[in-house]
Design a protein around this motif. Sequence first.
Motif, short mmCIF file in Angstrom:
data_model
loop_
_atom_site.label_atom_id
_atom_site.label_comp_id
_atom_site.label_asym_id
_atom_site.label_seq_id
_atom_site.Cartn_x
_atom_site.Cartn_y
_atom_site.Cartn_z
N ALA A 324 4.09 -4.69 -15.45
CA ALA A 324 3.28 -5.22 -14.24
C ALA A 324 4.24 -5.42 -13.06
N ALA A 325 5.41 -6.18 -13.21
CA ALA A 325 6.17 -6.45 -12.24
C ALA A 325 6.94 -5.26 -11.66
N THR A 326 7.22 -4.44 -12.40
CA THR A 326 7.99 -3.06 -12.13
C THR A 326 7.15 -2.23 -11.25
N VAL A 327 5.86 -2.33 -11.57
CA VAL A 327 4.75 -1.29 -10.80
C VAL A 327 4.58 -1.91 -9.56
N LEU A 328 4.41 -3.45 -9.47
CA LEU A 328 4.42 -3.99 -8.19
C LEU A 328 5.40 -3.90 -7.18
N LEU A 329 6.56 -3.76 -7.89
CA LEU A 329 7.97 -3.77 -7.11
C LEU A 329 7.75 -2.20 -6.51
N ALA A 330 7.58 -1.43 -7.35
CA ALA A 330 7.64 0.07 -6.96
C ALA A 330 6.41 0.48 -5.75
N PHE A 331 5.46 -0.05 -6.10
CA PHE A 331 4.29 -0.07 -5.03
C PHE A 331 4.90 -0.60 -3.75
N ALA A 332 5.36 -1.96 -3.85
CA ALA A 332 5.74 -2.64 -2.59
C ALA A 332 6.99 -1.81 -1.88
N GLY A 333 7.78 -1.18 -2.62
CA GLY A 333 8.97 -0.44 -1.96
C GLY A 333 8.55 0.95 -1.42
N GLY A 334 7.37 1.36 -2.27
CA GLY A 334 6.93 2.67 -1.50
C GLY A 334 6.35 2.45 -0.11
N ARG A 335 5.61 1.30 -0.07
CA ARG A 335 4.75 0.96 1.21
C ARG A 335 5.86 0.87 2.40
N ARG A 336 7.08 0.11 2.01
CA ARG A 336 8.13 0.04 3.08
C ARG A 336 8.72 1.41 3.44
#
Length: 336
Positions: A324-336
């Motif tokens: 879950a943490a990996t998915v959230l980090l990936a999602f946040a990085g994609g938005r940036r």
Amino acid sequence: MSDDLFAGREGPAPASGYPQPPPRMGFFTDTSVCIGCKACEVACKEWNLIPDDGFSLLGMSYDNTGMLGADTWRHVAFIEQDRPLGRQNNAVALMPVGPSATEHNHALVGTGLGDRHGARLGSDTGATRVEPDPSRLPPAPVTPDGRTELRWLMASDVCKHCTHAACLDVCPTGSLFRTEFGTVVVQEDICNGCGYCVPACPYGVIDQRKDDGRVWKCTLCYDRLTGGQEPACAKACPTDSIQYGPLDELRERAARRVDQLHDAGMPEAHLYGADPDDGVGGAGAFFLLLDEPEVYGFPPDPVVTTRDLPAMWRHTAIAAVGVAATVLLAFAGGRR
């Protein structure tokens, strides 16, 4: 995991929700006096209305049942061994130790064992030397190569009613439950046939019926216990090979029996399933064996198969959090 996994030496019933249970009850099976009569199998089937399981000898000597199963809650194993037993003209019989009037029954456990092991036979050891009748001795040799040595090991197997019962841990419907006597019973009207308990049993006891998929096994005659009666198999056993009673008393009696057999020159006699510190916390049905457990089809070091479930759930939870943490980090990085 069920509370049963953490049952202490006082027995599993208090840990299962019984505040003031009766003494834990169980079986002690002394295989040294089993004569293979199968009275226990018949009594079990008759009392519990168990269907027949076929009439083939299975190519296994006199064993027509083969193993425990949904339609075989008691199984008498016949193990024929080609091994030296000493001179044929020196028969030794040992008196079983039991609570009932059948203590006078003798069971032939070997020929020449006393002389071969230097046994001290007498009343102080609980053994009796039987002078053989020469007219009834078998001729020698009995085989073309002159071999006259042969022995049978017979043992009545049954569900072990484990202290730490993995089947209870995996049952999703509550069909399997712990009784106030510390035994484990299947409620067939609640069983949904999922079969999770079948691989969970370390002894391979539980089995599903082919016609409906539900599981069946020994209940230690729970209906008889609640009425103050002993199980049908123990009631029918003519030699007290199957003994029923409070588990603590049975363990003490079994230890004395082992000492008697050792004194009589049978150092191989030992208990199986009586140790509360073994992999299942001790069995509610334990055995006196005259050979290694594997010879009787028992696992040498049984363990409760669900012992690692807490650690597995912890690892699963940690892995899920990591994903879950990996998915959230990936999602946040994609938005940036």
